[in-house]
Design a protein around this motif. Structure first.
Motif, PDB file in Angstrom:
ATOM      1  N   VAL A  13       0.879  -1.244   0.210  1.00  0.00           N
ATOM      2  CA  VAL A  13       0.006   0.009  -0.302  1.00  0.00           C
ATOM      3  C   VAL A  13       0.815   1.178  -0.280  1.00  0.00           C
ATOM      4  O   VAL A  13       0.696   1.983  -1.044  1.00  0.00           O
ATOM      5  N   LEU A  14       1.537   1.514   0.799  1.00  0.00           N
ATOM      6  CA  LEU A  14       2.717   2.665   0.581  1.00  0.00           C
ATOM      7  C   LEU A  14       3.743   2.731  -0.890  1.00  0.00           C
ATOM      8  O   LEU A  14       3.828   3.995  -1.786  1.00  0.00           O
ATOM      9  N   LEU A  15       3.842   1.600  -0.789  1.00  0.00           N
ATOM     10  CA  LEU A  15       5.024   1.675  -2.283  1.00  0.00           C
ATOM     11  C   LEU A  15       3.584   2.410  -3.313  1.00  0.00           C
ATOM     12  O   LEU A  15       3.878   2.714  -4.181  1.00  0.00           O
ATOM     13  N   ALA A  16       2.004   1.918  -3.703  1.00  0.00           N
ATOM     14  CA  ALA A  16       1.149   2.391  -4.585  1.00  0.00           C
ATOM     15  C   ALA A  16       1.500   4.203  -4.182  1.00  0.00           C
ATOM     16  O   ALA A  16       0.786   4.576  -4.961  1.00  0.00           O
ATOM     17  N   PHE A  17       1.595   4.178  -3.161  1.00  0.00           N
ATOM     18  CA  PHE A  17       1.342   6.090  -3.345  1.00  0.00           C
ATOM     19  C   PHE A  17       2.718   6.750  -3.333  1.00  0.00           C
ATOM     20  O   PHE A  17       2.651   8.266  -3.295  1.00  0.00           O
ATOM     21  N   VAL A  18       3.812   6.341  -3.796  1.00  0.00           N
ATOM     22  CA  VAL A  18       4.574   6.494  -4.187  1.00  0.00           C
ATOM     23  C   VAL A  18       5.104   7.173  -5.693  1.00  0.00           C
ATOM     24  O   VAL A  18       5.727   8.716  -4.985  1.00  0.00           O
ATOM     25  N   PRO A  19       4.569   6.127  -6.407  1.00  0.00           N
ATOM     26  CA  PRO A  19       5.320   6.646  -7.459  1.00  0.00           C
ATOM     27  C   PRO A  19       4.491   8.371  -7.826  1.00  0.00           C
ATOM     28  O   PRO A  19       5.343   9.407  -8.662  1.00  0.00           O
ATOM     29  N   PRO A  20       3.724   9.062  -7.638  1.00  0.00           N
ATOM     30  CA  PRO A  20       3.042   9.738  -7.629  1.00  0.00           C
ATOM     31  C   PRO A  20       3.411  10.709  -6.993  1.00  0.00           C
ATOM     32  O   PRO A  20       4.024  12.442  -7.321  1.00  0.00           O
ATOM     33  N   LEU A  21       4.643  11.227  -6.394  1.00  0.00           N
ATOM     34  CA  LEU A  21       5.307  11.937  -5.460  1.00  0.00           C
ATOM     35  C   LEU A  21       6.683  12.074  -5.605  1.00  0.00           C
ATOM     36  O   LEU A  21       7.599  13.219  -5.294  1.00  0.00           O
ATOM     37  N   LEU A  22       7.259  10.986  -7.737  1.00  0.00           N
ATOM     38  CA  LEU A  22       7.782  11.159  -7.470  1.00  0.00           C
ATOM     39  C   LEU A  22       8.444  11.750  -8.971  1.00  0.00           C
ATOM     40  O   LEU A  22       9.272  11.102 -10.197  1.00  0.00           O
ATOM     41  N   THR A  23       7.427  12.025  -9.367  1.00  0.00           N
ATOM     42  CA  THR A  23       6.789  12.685 -10.906  1.00  0.00           C
ATOM     43  C   THR A  23       8.507  13.686 -11.838  1.00  0.00           C
ATOM     44  O   THR A  23       8.212  14.176 -12.321  1.00  0.00           O
ATOM     45  N   ALA A  91     -10.573  15.308 -26.160  1.00  0.00           N
ATOM     46  CA  ALA A  91      -9.817  14.376 -25.279  1.00  0.00           C
ATOM     47  C   ALA A  91      -8.650  13.953 -25.788  1.00  0.00           C
ATOM     48  O   ALA A  91      -8.883  13.080 -26.905  1.00  0.00           O
ATOM     49  N   LEU A  92      -7.740  14.274 -25.496  1.00  0.00           N
ATOM     50  CA  LEU A  92      -6.397  13.466 -25.888  1.00  0.00           C
ATOM     51  C   LEU A  92      -4.962  13.271 -24.961  1.00  0.00           C
ATOM     52  O   LEU A  92      -6.038  13.530 -23.174  1.00  0.00           O
ATOM     53  N   PRO A  93      -5.300  11.914 -24.825  1.00  0.00           N
ATOM     54  CA  PRO A  93      -4.731  10.939 -23.478  1.00  0.00           C
ATOM     55  C   PRO A  93      -3.374  11.038 -22.830  1.00  0.00           C
ATOM     56  O   PRO A  93      -2.257  11.754 -24.390  1.00  0.00           O
ATOM     57  N   VAL A  94      -2.865  11.541 -22.065  1.00  0.00           N
ATOM     58  CA  VAL A  94      -1.595  11.974 -21.252  1.00  0.00           C
ATOM     59  C   VAL A  94      -0.763  10.431 -21.418  1.00  0.00           C
ATOM     60  O   VAL A  94      -1.114   9.594 -21.860  1.00  0.00           O
ATOM     61  N   GLN A  95       0.072  10.658 -21.532  1.00  0.00           N
ATOM     62  CA  GLN A  95       1.661   9.971 -21.801  1.00  0.00           C
ATOM     63  C   GLN A  95       2.229   8.932 -20.996  1.00  0.00           C
ATOM     64  O   GLN A  95       2.484   7.880 -20.897  1.00  0.00           O
ATOM     65  N   GLU A  96       2.165   9.946 -19.648  1.00  0.00           N
ATOM     66  CA  GLU A  96       3.109   9.386 -19.165  1.00  0.00           C
ATOM     67  C   GLU A  96       2.266   8.718 -18.090  1.00  0.00           C
ATOM     68  O   GLU A  96       1.345   9.559 -17.859  1.00  0.00           O
ATOM     69  N   PRO A  97       2.069   7.450 -17.849  1.00  0.00           N
ATOM     70  CA  PRO A  97       2.076   6.739 -17.601  1.00  0.00           C
ATOM     71  C   PRO A  97       1.792   6.861 -15.963  1.00  0.00           C
ATOM     72  O   PRO A  97       0.437   6.673 -14.920  1.00  0.00           O
ATOM     73  N   VAL A  98       2.298   7.717 -15.040  1.00  0.00           N
ATOM     74  CA  VAL A  98       2.163   7.308 -13.838  1.00  0.00           C
ATOM     75  C   VAL A  98       0.958   9.099 -13.882  1.00  0.00           C
ATOM     76  O   VAL A  98       0.064   9.109 -13.047  1.00  0.00           O
ATOM     77  N   CYS A  99       1.461  10.004 -14.391  1.00  0.00           N
ATOM     78  CA  CYS A  99       0.111  10.841 -14.501  1.00  0.00           C
ATOM     79  C   CYS A  99      -1.105  10.147 -14.955  1.00  0.00           C
ATOM     80  O   CYS A  99      -2.118  10.890 -14.252  1.00  0.00           O
ATOM     81  N   ARG A 100      -0.919   9.691 -15.847  1.00  0.00           N
ATOM     82  CA  ARG A 100      -2.242   9.139 -16.440  1.00  0.00           C
ATOM     83  C   ARG A 100      -2.978   8.463 -15.163  1.00  0.00           C
ATOM     84  O   ARG A 100      -4.423   8.518 -14.787  1.00  0.00           O
ATOM     85  N   TYR A 101      -2.494   7.402 -14.735  1.00  0.00           N
ATOM     86  CA  TYR A 101      -3.134   6.521 -13.458  1.00  0.00           C
ATOM     87  C   TYR A 101      -3.000   7.646 -12.282  1.00  0.00           C
ATOM     88  O   TYR A 101      -4.307   7.325 -11.364  1.00  0.00           O
ATOM     89  N   TYR A 102      -2.297   8.285 -11.829  1.00  0.00           N
ATOM     90  CA  TYR A 102      -3.247   9.135 -10.915  1.00  0.00           C
ATOM     91  C   TYR A 102      -3.388  10.568 -10.888  1.00  0.00           C
ATOM     92  O   TYR A 102      -3.917  11.034  -9.533  1.00  0.00           O
ATOM     93  N   ARG A 103      -3.251  10.745 -12.270  1.00  0.00           N
ATOM     94  CA  ARG A 103      -3.343  12.389 -11.336  1.00  0.00           C
ATOM     95  C   ARG A 103      -5.062  12.556 -13.125  1.00  0.00           C
ATOM     96  O   ARG A 103      -5.953  12.879 -12.362  1.00  0.00           O
TER      97      ARG A 103
END
Length: 145
Positions: A13-23, A91-103
């Motif tokens: 669970v903690l690891l799931a919250f790390v990627p959006p903090l590292l963009t 609607a243009l798809p977001v390319q950055e995977p972390v951004c697409r999933y978390y934002r």
């Protein structure tokens, strides 16, 4: 064994919250790049016919809202600006995977035309990034920035 499973679950669970903090601003950089690119294409979108031709040539799907339906169409979060004529929604798809999933999955583009079908409004939208302020230690953490 149970403690190990619970520990692994907590770590997961903690690891799931790390990627959006590292963009490091990649989400906002992608949004700004798309915004700048489409602002630079205003001449291609000068009229409704030109805008539709450009979008078809680039194989970009769009929705055409006639002026009489502009105010009554519900959207996700942002309001549609109704300048008196039709509005194109893209609607243009977001390319950055972390951004697409978390934002946000898409960057939304609105092209508003007046009654003479001339472009009078161009707007891009994306969900904003989050800020977690830790006042006790003076930190700000940015979520999917």
């Amino acid at each position: 064994m149970r403690k190990v499973l619970v520990g692994l679950l907590i770590i997961g669970v903690l690891l799931a919250f790390v990627p959006p903090l590292l963009t490091r601003g990649r989400c906002t950089a992608e949004f700004n790049a798309v915004t700048d690119a489409y602002q630079g294409l205003r001449a291609e979108f000068a009229t409704l016919t030109q805008a539709q031709a450009y979008l078809r040539a680039k194989a970009l799907r769009y929705q055409l809202l006639p002026a009489d339906r502009c105010d009554s169409v519900p959207t996700r979060e942002e309001a549609i600006v109704c300048p008196g004529g039709p509005v194109l929604l893209i609607a243009l798809p977001v390319q950055e995977p972390v951004c697409r999933y978390y934002r946000d999955r898409t960057i939304r583009l609105q092209l508003g035309f007046n009654t003479k079908q001339q472009l009078v409004h161009l707007e891009t939208n994306m969900r904003p990034y989050g800020i977690l302020r830790l006042r006790q230690i003076g930190w700000e953490l940015y979520w999917a920035r």
